[in-house]
Design an enzyme around this catalytic site. Sequence first.
Site, PDB file in Angstrom:
ATOM      1  N   SER A 250       0.842  -1.298   0.040  1.00 43.49           N
ATOM      2  CA  SER A 250       0.005   0.337  -0.097  1.00 43.49           C
ATOM      3  C   SER A 250       0.816   1.304  -0.144  1.00 43.49           C
ATOM      4  CB  SER A 250      -1.027  -0.160   1.129  1.00 43.49           C
ATOM      5  OG  SER A 250      -0.301   0.350   2.412  1.00 43.49           O
ATOM      6  N   GLY A 251       0.118   2.658  -0.276  1.00 42.18           N
ATOM      7  CA  GLY A 251       0.821   3.662  -0.187  1.00 42.18           C
ATOM      8  C   GLY A 251       0.772   4.215   1.250  1.00 42.18           C
ATOM      9  N   ASP A 252       0.211   3.525   2.117  1.00 43.65           N
ATOM     10  CA  ASP A 252       0.299   3.995   3.433  1.00 43.65           C
ATOM     11  C   ASP A 252       0.309   2.911   4.721  1.00 43.65           C
ATOM     12  OD1 ASP A 252      -0.499   6.051   5.806  1.00 43.65           O
ATOM     13  OD2 ASP A 252      -1.368   7.246   4.370  1.00 43.65           O
ATOM     14  N   ASP A 253       0.008   3.090   5.981  1.00 43.49           N
ATOM     15  CA  ASP A 253       0.060   2.104   6.754  1.00 43.49           C
ATOM     16  C   ASP A 253      -0.516   0.847   6.428  1.00 43.49           C
ATOM     17  OD1 ASP A 253       1.607   4.192   8.249  1.00 43.49           O
ATOM     18  OD2 ASP A 253      -0.331   4.922   9.441  1.00 43.49           O
ATOM     19  N   SER A 284       5.482  -1.301   2.190  1.00 43.60           N
ATOM     20  CA  SER A 284       4.804  -0.049   2.124  1.00 43.60           C
ATOM     21  C   SER A 284       6.025   0.858   2.324  1.00 43.60           C
ATOM     22  CB  SER A 284       3.906   0.387   3.313  1.00 43.60           C
ATOM     23  OG  SER A 284       3.176   1.682   3.135  1.00 43.60           O
TER      24      SER A 284
END
Length: 471
Positions: A250-253, A284
Amino acid sequence: MMKITSLLAVAFVLFSAYGGAEGRKVRRLDALEYPAMSCRAHSASLTDFGAVGDGQTSNTKAFKAAVDQLSRFAPDGGVQLYVPAGKWLTGSFSLVSHFTLYLHRDAVLLASQDMTEWPVLTPLPSYGRGRDAAAGRYQSLIFGTNLTDVIVTGDNGTIDGQGAFWWQKFHGGKLKYTRPYLIEFMFTDTIQISNLTLLNSPSWNVHPVYSSNILVQGITILAPVKSPNTDGINPDSCTNVRIEDCYIVSGDDCVAVKSGWDEYGIAFGMPTQQLVIRRLTCISPYSATIALGSEMSGGIRDVRAEDIVAINTESGIRIKTAIGRGAYVKDIYVKRMTMHTMKWAFKMDGDYKSHPDTHYDPKALPVIQNINYRDMVAENVSVAARFDGIPGDTFTGICIANVTLGMTPKHKKYPWTCTDVQGMTSGVTPSPCDSLPDQGPEKISACDFPADSLPIDEVKLKQCSYRINYF
């Protein structure tokens, strides 16, 4: 085998109403068997309500009609809506209690890019405003509120949020409301989300909020590593949660544990607690494997994570908070974590500057205590840890034991940076900072992991079998 004859008769009538001349098509038979918290007495196919799986025809009305018609049977042993192979374009729709949404392995739900198919909701009461904009938020693709016993599962079917459409609007500052999530349930008891692939969410992927008794299992989440705010799984003011056997890019947590934002979260006062995370794999590069906060103003406690793998990820475990958050993050236990290519293995931020507005209470200081990490190994790490507490509000009870962090050849000169924190270590390499003194090998087991089990671990899944007739 679950009996469905009574509902099939109704489905034929419904199909003639919604399907018209398509009623001349030959019906097909699929057999299903899968584990679930609840099996259903009745089942029907999405095609019985006129849906067309060509990837171009909007099926929002078909999904809504299916849920509406099938809801009549929910009190009588529950209902299942079967989504067969195909590409099913749809906007947001809501589920009901005692309901299972099941996706065939070759079924793809495609999120509509017609913004009129996304209702707008008021901001969450524990947040006070939307995340992307101060106004409301678009309803999630699959949504429900005030429910009991709801399941979204399949044979690794796919939910594709077609997020690039939303990411462009976000980066261009063209959103009046906060982007939708893929799956969100509010004020709901007994939730199962399992055996699915989630692609390219507009924002967060899975968001149970103000809910309890939740199982998230066997989920694959994929989004570009630079996509904005595509958090994987975010339990938010929830109790009794089990997240296991998930793979997230993902692009976040990958997992972000939350409970409300500043004065709004303090006033709402609902913690996230009794959370189990196990057998999680995360990639990530710009965010955390497991984040606690930063919206933690209802409190976070009793989080147990084990058998975690982080690969090319910014940080392993990260606690994010700030003056004005109030509440607490306490009784956190993590063991058997493996990390490969990390910026930080561990991080704590006491000055995470994101606030909903300027009305937060500067006297609302968070309590961070009893944080336990043990039995971990990492390689190619740039910084072992950066722990920044809050002056006058020391983070206490930090315990790290039996941890070996292999540093990259170009690692920082000082692998540990610690301010306003207090605790102990045992058997940690490289040597920690002075505020976390090594207590010697006899303390190697000091960072205890609870031996008792949480109620969600007592939940046993049933094996459910069905035969589905559909056009």
